[in-house]
Design a protein around this motif. Structure first.
Motif, mmCIF file in Angstrom:
data_model
loop_
_atom_site.group_PDB
_atom_site.id
_atom_site.type_symbol
_atom_site.label_atom_id
_atom_site.label_comp_id
_atom_site.label_asym_id
_atom_site.label_seq_id
_atom_site.Cartn_x
_atom_site.Cartn_y
_atom_site.Cartn_z
ATOM 1 N N SER B 261 10.260 -7.530 -58.729
ATOM 2 C CA SER B 261 9.497 -8.796 -58.081
ATOM 3 C C SER B 261 8.936 -9.517 -59.456
ATOM 4 O O SER B 261 8.914 -10.687 -59.411
ATOM 5 C CB SER B 261 8.282 -8.362 -57.379
ATOM 6 O OG SER B 261 7.267 -8.067 -58.163
ATOM 7 N N ALA B 262 8.780 -8.806 -60.638
ATOM 8 C CA ALA B 262 8.677 -9.571 -61.803
ATOM 9 C C ALA B 262 9.577 -10.581 -62.205
ATOM 10 O O ALA B 262 9.447 -11.729 -62.881
ATOM 11 C CB ALA B 262 8.271 -8.446 -62.861
ATOM 12 N N ILE B 263 10.908 -10.326 -61.569
ATOM 13 C CA ILE B 263 12.140 -11.088 -62.126
ATOM 14 C C ILE B 263 11.982 -12.444 -61.273
ATOM 15 O O ILE B 263 12.053 -13.442 -62.002
ATOM 16 C CB ILE B 263 13.309 -10.346 -61.608
ATOM 17 C CG1 ILE B 263 13.578 -9.194 -62.519
ATOM 18 C CG2 ILE B 263 14.508 -11.456 -61.939
ATOM 19 C CD1 ILE B 263 15.001 -8.474 -61.962
ATOM 20 N N VAL B 264 11.447 -12.026 -60.014
ATOM 21 C CA VAL B 264 11.446 -13.263 -59.291
ATOM 22 C C VAL B 264 10.200 -14.065 -59.791
ATOM 23 O O VAL B 264 10.310 -15.647 -59.810
ATOM 24 C CB VAL B 264 10.961 -13.191 -57.762
ATOM 25 C CG1 VAL B 264 10.732 -14.304 -57.072
ATOM 26 C CG2 VAL B 264 11.979 -11.943 -57.040
ATOM 27 N N MET B 265 9.119 -13.754 -60.378
ATOM 28 C CA MET B 265 8.057 -14.420 -60.818
ATOM 29 C C MET B 265 8.343 -15.050 -62.282
ATOM 30 O O MET B 265 8.037 -16.122 -62.467
ATOM 31 C CB MET B 265 6.874 -13.321 -61.089
ATOM 32 C CG MET B 265 5.775 -14.062 -61.519
ATOM 33 S SD MET B 265 4.273 -13.112 -61.420
ATOM 34 C CE MET B 265 3.198 -14.006 -62.682
ATOM 35 N N GLU B 266 9.133 -14.445 -63.073
ATOM 36 C CA GLU B 266 9.718 -14.833 -64.348
ATOM 37 C C GLU B 266 10.580 -15.957 -64.024
ATOM 38 O O GLU B 266 10.216 -17.034 -64.696
ATOM 39 C CB GLU B 266 10.123 -13.495 -65.195
ATOM 40 C CG GLU B 266 10.630 -14.233 -66.340
ATOM 41 C CD GLU B 266 11.416 -13.222 -67.260
ATOM 42 O OE1 GLU B 266 11.583 -12.104 -67.005
ATOM 43 O OE2 GLU B 266 12.073 -13.624 -68.079
ATOM 44 N N LYS B 267 11.658 -15.741 -63.215
ATOM 45 C CA LYS B 267 12.708 -17.018 -63.186
ATOM 46 C C LYS B 267 12.269 -17.843 -62.290
ATOM 47 O O LYS B 267 12.703 -19.112 -62.468
ATOM 48 C CB LYS B 267 13.865 -16.401 -62.579
ATOM 49 C CG LYS B 267 14.513 -15.128 -63.459
ATOM 50 C CD LYS B 267 15.364 -15.694 -64.464
ATOM 51 C CE LYS B 267 15.610 -14.786 -65.575
ATOM 52 N NZ LYS B 267 16.753 -13.588 -65.108
ATOM 53 N N ARG B 268 11.147 -17.749 -61.141
ATOM 54 C CA ARG B 268 11.237 -18.633 -60.094
ATOM 55 C C ARG B 268 9.593 -18.910 -60.023
ATOM 56 O O ARG B 268 9.400 -19.801 -59.143
ATOM 57 C CB ARG B 268 11.828 -18.134 -58.825
ATOM 58 C CG ARG B 268 13.460 -18.039 -59.033
ATOM 59 C CD ARG B 268 14.103 -19.328 -58.720
ATOM 60 N NE ARG B 268 13.698 -20.002 -57.786
ATOM 61 C CZ ARG B 268 13.300 -21.333 -57.501
ATOM 62 N NH1 ARG B 268 13.470 -22.238 -58.760
ATOM 63 N NH2 ARG B 268 12.986 -21.816 -56.656
ATOM 64 N N SER B 269 8.790 -18.430 -60.658
ATOM 65 C CA SER B 269 7.397 -18.589 -60.510
ATOM 66 C C SER B 269 6.757 -18.390 -59.033
ATOM 67 O O SER B 269 5.910 -18.603 -58.602
ATOM 68 C CB SER B 269 6.963 -19.896 -60.877
ATOM 69 O OG SER B 269 6.701 -20.123 -62.087
ATOM 70 N N ALA B 270 7.800 -17.374 -57.963
ATOM 71 C CA ALA B 270 7.064 -17.079 -56.986
ATOM 72 C C ALA B 270 6.807 -15.661 -57.016
ATOM 73 O O ALA B 270 6.819 -14.764 -57.867
ATOM 74 C CB ALA B 270 8.253 -17.229 -56.034
ATOM 75 N N LEU B 271 6.123 -15.147 -55.812
ATOM 76 C CA LEU B 271 5.688 -13.878 -55.532
ATOM 77 C C LEU B 271 4.555 -13.397 -56.424
ATOM 78 O O LEU B 271 4.322 -12.241 -56.973
ATOM 79 C CB LEU B 271 6.832 -12.891 -55.689
ATOM 80 C CG LEU B 271 7.698 -12.996 -54.577
ATOM 81 C CD1 LEU B 271 8.773 -11.847 -54.870
ATOM 82 C CD2 LEU B 271 7.430 -13.085 -53.270
ATOM 83 N N LYS B 272 3.743 -14.458 -56.827
ATOM 84 C CA LYS B 272 2.785 -13.989 -58.386
ATOM 85 C C LYS B 272 1.674 -13.167 -57.571
ATOM 86 O O LYS B 272 1.510 -11.953 -58.218
ATOM 87 C CB LYS B 272 2.051 -15.208 -58.524
ATOM 88 C CG LYS B 272 2.864 -16.212 -59.314
ATOM 89 C CD LYS B 272 2.038 -17.510 -59.605
ATOM 90 C CE LYS B 272 2.777 -18.583 -60.499
ATOM 91 N NZ LYS B 272 2.120 -19.449 -60.784
ATOM 92 N N ILE B 273 1.032 -13.380 -56.372
ATOM 93 C CA ILE B 273 0.133 -12.510 -56.053
ATOM 94 C C ILE B 273 0.517 -11.201 -55.833
ATOM 95 O O ILE B 273 0.024 -10.072 -56.210
ATOM 96 C CB ILE B 273 -0.522 -13.082 -54.642
ATOM 97 C CG1 ILE B 273 -1.177 -14.401 -55.031
ATOM 98 C CG2 ILE B 273 -1.408 -12.145 -53.909
ATOM 99 C CD1 ILE B 273 -1.766 -15.242 -53.964
ATOM 100 N N TRP B 274 1.752 -11.083 -55.013
ATOM 101 C CA TRP B 274 2.474 -9.790 -54.740
ATOM 102 C C TRP B 274 2.629 -8.978 -55.992
ATOM 103 O O TRP B 274 2.493 -7.794 -56.118
ATOM 104 C CB TRP B 274 3.880 -10.077 -53.989
ATOM 105 C CG TRP B 274 4.536 -8.788 -53.562
ATOM 106 C CD1 TRP B 274 5.846 -8.834 -54.053
ATOM 107 C CD2 TRP B 274 4.213 -7.783 -52.836
ATOM 108 N NE1 TRP B 274 6.234 -7.432 -53.651
ATOM 109 C CE2 TRP B 274 5.291 -6.780 -52.951
ATOM 110 C CE3 TRP B 274 3.012 -7.143 -52.102
ATOM 111 C CZ2 TRP B 274 5.459 -5.595 -52.299
ATOM 112 C CZ3 TRP B 274 3.140 -6.314 -51.495
ATOM 113 C CH2 TRP B 274 4.268 -5.281 -51.522
#
Lengths: 147, 663
Positions: B261-274
């Protein structure tokens, strides 16, 4: 194509929800099926256990009860000083399996009322008393902690 | 004197960690640079003091100073030097000290490499690390002091539990703790982000390398523990679903989810709260693991001598940190804004699916592990949840994830094309199916389950290779261009492929050994032979042998293959350690390719023979080789952070570069 964003989102949430429901059902079903209850010999004579029901039987290995039949078959008695149950087992006993030591066996009673264990646990520590065994023997006032 | 210095250093470290938990946070709140600047020197000083303390205990062990209760209880003057040193953490008190040492080391690393972090974030992160250190230092000082003296000092020690006198003790706990405690950094970052109410892609760039490092170490620690139990306990099993094994597996599952999920947050700024929630949960599960292992509330092979006060103490630490961080999460999570949108079929969607499966699987394992506690608290009945439960629940939940893994890396960000990905994976699918069918028809008496499992394993391996081949441009470019592109691929692509292929190899080992294993048990007299999966094992007799602090009876075996040719010797022994009056079984193991022949001795039979239990373990080594692949994959991905972010070569701090690009 026809799906709107809202519908798509609903489908995803629905899918995730269905999956979680499935996982919960599976977990509860497995807990009902596969969790095995712990009994001491006295519990068994009080409550009774149906043949074939998988249980854990714990207590002390009774003195002089370890009998080796031919081959790898061995039988021994598990006691809580009130009642005694004879256990049949085939295999290698743990290194610390000794008379007067705490032991937990897992298995089921067969139709003839013999307890057949497929697992025998005696932990790898010389002072070890399985917690379940210690607790129930303490509750019955038979065993005190030596320290 | 050295011992007292160690004890004193520990007290000083505790006092300093209190300062570290308060001053920088206050500084960050009121914007005072000088108060925030306390964090780094305090972190270094705590690390230095705890290292000093650890060294003092080690000296006491090396010198066999039996006036220290801990040394007396767990060491022996005749013990080999390696086990004198590893014995430092082969007991409750020492292992907690190691835990804290690693915690302080991670704090020191953040202080060292954190110069490019925003000042307030750095101060808050280090302060949260300080709080964890303070709690555990208090725990050690108040209830598990390794430096307590006894008077008069005994002449000889009581020796280390013989099971622990093994090279495994040198590797397994330190690696495992690196993983457990490494997740504390992710936790501190998550809490710091919540305190600040601000989180961005730079935050994820910072957290990812720590997660990767902790995850790789935890993978290695679990694998090493599994192999150790496999060869040391003499039961031939490599995983027992023991509560303590589950305790290490839980943070691994949620750590794996966090990694993705950290990949998603790093690359796409999504799933922050999760992602923030996962970071909190992962370290919470590490703390829970520490609690389960150290308190002895669950029957397990791992619990050291138990003491109820310790259990209560760790439970309180658990409640304060987990409860506190989750409460903070509940209050502040809404301040974290959500980022990029994506379609369900996309790289993000795949990673969300990964998270859904991993966290659900983790929840199942958690329920199974804690169920006996819950039932006893509610009904007073004692119940045990063992392997049958976990096999029934974890298996079905994890198989769909394994099937989905090869698709993930082939999907594009934001909007992916599942049909195109399936087409590209066709070759991998066909090969895996072929191998599954070959297994089904060529190997005698094999079950459909085994064939399916083998096919899944190869599907994962070929899927990982497909990803590499496609990214190198197979079929679109000339071989030389392909080679250059292949070499030039980002390290994280290699890391992903290695880790996913490793997952396949581990699956292969698990499936092969669970379905094709051959077990023989017999009473043998010297000269008797036993057939084990085509190998003929001949018992040559028992030979007594004296070790430094044990005596043993070595069962010597010669084995030959089908053609009758002798292949070698296996020595399996029963040891006896007089200091603890304790017998152990030393299994005899020989490897053939990736398979192993495993021989364990049992009791003497009344007729003078000895019970021998022998296994043929097909492809068993792949279980741990796969884990090594995953570890290396994690390490390779870590290297990528340095290169991809492209900071000046003179600087060595990798996370610092991440921030430079982000700004």
């Amino acid at each position: 194509m026809a799906m709107t964003r809202k519908k798509k989102r609903l489908a995803v949430i629905g899918g995730a929800f269905a999956f979680l429901t499935l996982a919960t059902t599976l977990t509860l079903f497995a807990l009902g099926q596969k969790a095995s209850y712990f009994y001491t010999p006295a519990d068994i004579s009080e409550k009774g256990v149906a043949p074939g029901e998988r249980i854990r039987l714990g207590g002390l290995v009774a003195t002089g009860s370890i009998a080796r039949a031919g081959g790898t078959d061995v039988s021994f008695a598990v006691t809580d000083r009130i009642e005694t149950v004879t256990v049949s087992y085939s295999g290698i006993l743990p290194d610390l399996f000794r008379e007067e030591q705490g032991v937990i066996t897992e298995g089921a009673f067969d139709a003839s009322g013999r307890f057949v264990a497929d697992t025998v646990l005696a932990r790898h520590d010389e002072n070890y008393m399985p917690r379940e065994v210690a607790d129930s023997m303490k509750a019955r006032g038979i065993w005190q902690e030596e320290d | 004197m050295i011992v007292e210095i160690g004890h004193f250093a520990l007290v000083l470290a505790f006092a300093l960690s209190l300062v570290l938990s308060i001053v920088p946070i206050v500084g960050a709140r009121i914007g005072d640079q000088r108060l925030m600047a306390v964090a780094e020197p305090a972190s270094f000083a705590i690390l230095g003091l705890i290292a000093l303390s650890f060294a003092a205990l080690t000296v006491a062990y090396v010198q066999s100073d039996f006036s220290v209760a801990n040394v007396w209880e767990n060491s022996h003057s005749l013990k080999p030097m390696l086990y004198k040193i590893t014995g430092v953490w082969g007991n409750h008190e020492g292992s907690m000290l190691l835990w804290i040492l690693i915690l302080a080391a991670f704090g020191g690393l953040v202080a060292l490499f954190g110069s490019n972090l925003p000042a307030t974030l750095r101060a808050n992160v280090l302060a949260v690390q300080g709080m964890i250190a303070a709690a555990f230092l208090l725990f050690v000082l108040a209830s598990s002091n390794p430096f307590a003296r006894i008077s008069p000092p005994p002449i000889e020690g009581r020796d280390l539990n013989p099971i622990l006198q093994d090279i495994g003790l040198a590797i397994h706990p330190p690696l495992l703790y690196l993983g457990y405690v490494g997740f504390s950094i992710c936790f501190s970052f998550a809490v710091a982000a919540l305190i600040e109410g601000r989180i961005d892609a730079a935050w994820a760039r910072w957290v990812r390398p720590w997660t990767l490092a902790a995850w790789a170490a935890l993978t290695g620690g679990i694998a090493m523990g599994s192999y150790w139990a496999y060869y040391e306990l003499g039961w031939g099993g490599w995983w027992f679903w023991d509560p303590v094994e589950n305790a290490s597996f839980l943070p691994w599952l949620s750590g794996t989810a966090l990694l993705h999920s950290a990949i998603v947050m790093e690359k796409r700024s999504a799933l922050k709260i999760w992602t923030v929630l996962l970071a909190i949960l992962t370290f919470s599960l590490s703390l829970l693991g520490t609690f389960l292992v150290r308190s002895g509330v669950l029957t397990s092979v791992h619990a050291f001598a138990t003491d109820p006060t310790r259990g209560v103490f760790i439970l309180m630490i658990l409640i304060v940190f987990i409860g506190g961080s989750l409460a903070l999460f509940a209050f502040r999570a809404s301040t974290l804004t959500s980022g990029g949108l994506f379609q369900p079929i996309s790289r993000e969607g795949g990673l969300v699916l990964n998270n859904l499966f991993l966290t659900t699987a983790a929840a199942t394992v958690l329920i199974g592990t804690l169920w006996p506690l819950l039932v006893e608290a509610v009904t007073g009945e004692k119940v045990s949840v063992g392997a049958p439960f976990f096999n029934m629940t974890f298996g079905p939940l994890i198989v769909p994830l394994l099937l989905a893994v090869p698709f993930g890396p082939l999907l594009a960000w934001k909007r992916g094309d599942l049909y195109a990905a399936s087409q590209r994976l066709f070759v991998a699918f066909a090969l895996a199916l072929l191998i599954g069918l070959v297994t089904l028809f060529m190997i005698d008496r094999i079950s459909v389950v085994a064939a399916f499992g083998v096919a899944v394993a190869f599907w994962l391996v070929f899927g990982a290779l497909t990803d590499l081949a496609l990214k190198a441009g197979i079929g679109k470019a000339s071989p030389s261009v392909m080679f250059r592109r292949f070499v030039g691929l980002p390290r994280s692509v290699f890391g992903t492929a290695l880790a996913h292929a490793g997952l396949g190899l581990t699956t292969l080992g698990i499936v092969a050994v669970s379905t094709l294993e051959v077990e023989r048990i017999a009473v043998m007299q010297p000269g008797d032979t036993l057939d084990v999966a085509g190998y003929e094992l001949r018992f040559d007799g028992l030979v007594p042998f004296d070790g430094p602090n044990f005596t043993e009876e070595q069962g010597r075996f010669t084995y030959s293959d089908r053609s009758g040719r002798e292949r070698g010797e296996v020595v399996s022994s029963k040891r006896f350690y007089p200091a603890r009056q304790m017998p152990t079984t030393e299994a005899g193991i020989t490897s053939h390719g990736f398979s192993q022949l495993y021989v364990a001795l049992g009791d003497r039979a009344p007729d003078g023979g000895i019970v021998v239990r022998a296994w043929w373990k097909p492809q068993v080594l792949f279980i741990w080789i796969g884990c090594i692949f995953m570890m290396v994959g994690g390490g390779v991905s870590l290297l990528d952070r340095r290169l991809r972010v492209g900071a000046p070569a003179a600087k060595r701090s990798k996370p610092a570069r991440a921030v430079e690009v982000a700004t």
